[in-house]
Scaffold this motif. Structure first.
Motif, PDB file in Angstrom:
ATOM      1  N   THR A 161       0.828  -1.212   0.000  1.00  0.00           N
ATOM      2  CA  THR A 161       0.000   0.000   0.000  1.00  0.00           C
ATOM      3  C   THR A 161       0.857   1.254   0.000  1.00  0.00           C
ATOM      4  O   THR A 161       0.605   2.214  -0.733  1.00  0.00           O
ATOM      5  CB  THR A 161      -0.931   0.013   1.225  1.00  0.00           C
ATOM      6  OG1 THR A 161      -1.760  -1.159   1.191  1.00  0.00           O
ATOM      7  CG2 THR A 161      -1.810   1.260   1.221  1.00  0.00           C
ATOM      8  N   ILE A 162       1.897   1.258   0.842  1.00  0.00           N
ATOM      9  CA  ILE A 162       2.785   2.419   0.933  1.00  0.00           C
ATOM     10  C   ILE A 162       3.502   2.658  -0.381  1.00  0.00           C
ATOM     11  O   ILE A 162       3.536   3.780  -0.903  1.00  0.00           O
ATOM     12  CB  ILE A 162       3.804   2.221   2.073  1.00  0.00           C
ATOM     13  CG1 ILE A 162       3.098   2.234   3.427  1.00  0.00           C
ATOM     14  CG2 ILE A 162       4.881   3.309   2.027  1.00  0.00           C
ATOM     15  CD1 ILE A 162       3.997   1.876   4.592  1.00  0.00           C
ATOM     16  N   ASN A 198       1.347   3.982  -3.473  1.00  0.00           N
ATOM     17  CA  ASN A 198       0.727   5.303  -3.404  1.00  0.00           C
ATOM     18  C   ASN A 198       1.828   6.348  -3.216  1.00  0.00           C
ATOM     19  O   ASN A 198       2.549   6.316  -2.223  1.00  0.00           O
ATOM     20  CB  ASN A 198      -0.278   5.352  -2.238  1.00  0.00           C
ATOM     21  CG  ASN A 198      -1.027   6.669  -2.172  1.00  0.00           C
ATOM     22  OD1 ASN A 198      -0.458   7.707  -1.856  1.00  0.00           O
ATOM     23  ND2 ASN A 198      -2.323   6.612  -2.452  1.00  0.00           N
ATOM     24  N   TYR A 200       1.616   8.357   0.161  1.00  0.00           N
ATOM     25  CA  TYR A 200       1.978   7.526   1.308  1.00  0.00           C
ATOM     26  C   TYR A 200       3.486   7.286   1.342  1.00  0.00           C
ATOM     27  O   TYR A 200       4.132   7.365   2.398  1.00  0.00           O
ATOM     28  CB  TYR A 200       1.258   6.175   1.254  1.00  0.00           C
ATOM     29  CG  TYR A 200      -0.234   6.236   1.493  1.00  0.00           C
ATOM     30  CD1 TYR A 200      -0.838   7.384   2.014  1.00  0.00           C
ATOM     31  CD2 TYR A 200      -1.049   5.149   1.195  1.00  0.00           C
ATOM     32  CE1 TYR A 200      -2.203   7.436   2.229  1.00  0.00           C
ATOM     33  CE2 TYR A 200      -2.415   5.185   1.406  1.00  0.00           C
ATOM     34  CZ  TYR A 200      -2.985   6.339   1.925  1.00  0.00           C
ATOM     35  OH  TYR A 200      -4.344   6.380   2.136  1.00  0.00           O
ATOM     36  N   TYR A 201       4.048   6.977   0.178  1.00  0.00           N
ATOM     37  CA  TYR A 201       5.478   6.668   0.104  1.00  0.00           C
ATOM     38  C   TYR A 201       6.316   7.901   0.445  1.00  0.00           C
ATOM     39  O   TYR A 201       7.341   7.809   1.123  1.00  0.00           O
ATOM     40  CB  TYR A 201       5.832   6.143  -1.286  1.00  0.00           C
ATOM     41  CG  TYR A 201       7.216   5.557  -1.383  1.00  0.00           C
ATOM     42  CD1 TYR A 201       7.553   4.419  -0.655  1.00  0.00           C
ATOM     43  CD2 TYR A 201       8.188   6.133  -2.193  1.00  0.00           C
ATOM     44  CE1 TYR A 201       8.814   3.876  -0.729  1.00  0.00           C
ATOM     45  CE2 TYR A 201       9.462   5.593  -2.280  1.00  0.00           C
ATOM     46  CZ  TYR A 201       9.764   4.466  -1.544  1.00  0.00           C
ATOM     47  OH  TYR A 201      11.027   3.931  -1.617  1.00  0.00           O
ATOM     48  N   LEU A 242       5.347  10.458   2.388  1.00  0.00           N
ATOM     49  CA  LEU A 242       5.212  10.708   3.821  1.00  0.00           C
ATOM     50  C   LEU A 242       6.046   9.721   4.629  1.00  0.00           C
ATOM     51  O   LEU A 242       6.762  10.113   5.569  1.00  0.00           O
ATOM     52  CB  LEU A 242       3.743  10.612   4.231  1.00  0.00           C
ATOM     53  CG  LEU A 242       2.831  11.756   3.769  1.00  0.00           C
ATOM     54  CD1 LEU A 242       1.372  11.420   4.060  1.00  0.00           C
ATOM     55  CD2 LEU A 242       3.221  13.059   4.450  1.00  0.00           C
ATOM     56  N   TYR A 243       5.947   8.454   4.271  1.00  0.00           N
ATOM     57  CA  TYR A 243       6.691   7.429   5.000  1.00  0.00           C
ATOM     58  C   TYR A 243       8.200   7.631   4.858  1.00  0.00           C
ATOM     59  O   TYR A 243       8.930   7.693   5.854  1.00  0.00           O
ATOM     60  CB  TYR A 243       6.300   6.035   4.491  1.00  0.00           C
ATOM     61  CG  TYR A 243       7.244   4.948   4.966  1.00  0.00           C
ATOM     62  CD1 TYR A 243       7.133   4.439   6.257  1.00  0.00           C
ATOM     63  CD2 TYR A 243       8.253   4.466   4.140  1.00  0.00           C
ATOM     64  CE1 TYR A 243       8.002   3.464   6.713  1.00  0.00           C
ATOM     65  CE2 TYR A 243       9.130   3.492   4.587  1.00  0.00           C
ATOM     66  CZ  TYR A 243       9.010   2.997   5.867  1.00  0.00           C
ATOM     67  OH  TYR A 243       9.885   2.045   6.318  1.00  0.00           O
TER      68      TYR A 243
END
Length: 254
Positions: free
Chosen positions: A60-61, A64, A67-68, A70-71
């Motif tokens: 999922t990370i 997207n 998301y990637y 932010l992570y």
């Protein structure tokens, strides 16, 4: 690529030597910065990436962009700035309350990143390029699985189509990165040495680091390389200006 590799090794070493010879910085402080990057970014952060990105949320990370971004940004900021904070607090107690120790640390931290992330990558790619020119790529892919072979083939294609001048952008990126590391080192050093009302600079450094790295991920999906490097350099210079103002006020320097 070989020229980039040489520059990526020689310049950090010369910069460290200049800091010691010209400004009387300590080699030990520079080495603390280098070791901190190695332990916190290359070992501890990598372990977390292996756990998270190979876990249930990994697909999922990585699937997207937001998301990637932010992570990846938050992990880089958290690990590197926490490493910076802990090293400065416990390993640099005898340093004077001035900007010099922070800059010396930043030279070690940023210099190690240049050597490991940039110079070593350039050497690896240069070796691949030589093998492509010699028609020996089968030697590199003979004992890898299908997915790994597909990734390596994509790298070969990218190298074959890359213009020589494009590698100069890699040097530009490293300049921005070193400016950023020097600046963040100053902010965290002030947080450590002054504490109290200045302690907010530590989480601020985490967020600034996350912002730069996260924005790089987002822009890489929608903007050209030249535009990205211009934006990143502008951000690095802005953070450097902030660090200068903070240090001047904290240490009352002219």
């Amino acid at each position: 690529m070989f020229v980039n590799a040489v520059i990526g090794i020689v310049v950090p070493v010369l910069l460290a030597w200049w800091m010691v010879r010209k400004h009387h910085a300590k080699w030990s402080t520079i080495l603390i910065g280098a070791a901190t990057f190695f332990v916190f970014a290359l070992i501890l952060e990598s372990i977390v990436h292996q756990i998270v990105l190979r876990g249930p949320a990994g697909a999922t990370i990585q699937g997207n962009t937001l998301y990637y971004a932010l992570y990846g940004g938050l992990m880089a900021g958290l690990f590197e700035e926490t490493g910076r904070f802990l090293s400065m607090k416990f390993l640099m107690k005898k340093e004077p309350s001035s900007t010099l120790p922070a800059l010396a640390y930043g030279v070690g931290h940023g210099g190690m990143e240049v050597i490991v992330v940039f110079a070593v990558t350039m050497i690896s790619q240069a070796v691949m390029a030589l093998m492509i020119n010699a028609g020996q790529t089968d030697m590199l892919t003979a004992h890898v699985d299908f997915d790994a072979k597909a990734q390596m083939d994509a790298i070969f294609t990218q190298l074959e189509n890359a213009a020589p001048a494009s590698f100069l952008l890699g040097l530009w990126e490293r300049v921005s990165a070193v400016i950023l590391h020097l600046s963040l080192s100053v902010l965290v050093w002030v947080a450590v040495r002054k504490a109290g009302k200045w302690l907010w600079l530590y989480p601020a450094a985490i967020l600034l680091h996350a912002l730069v790295d996260g924005l790089t991920v987002v822009l890489s999906r929608s903007a050209g390389t030249l535009a990205i490097e211009c934006i990143l350099l502008s951000m690095a210079v802005a953070i450097a200006a902030l660090a200068w103002l903070v240090a001047r006020k904290a240490f009352r320097q002219a």
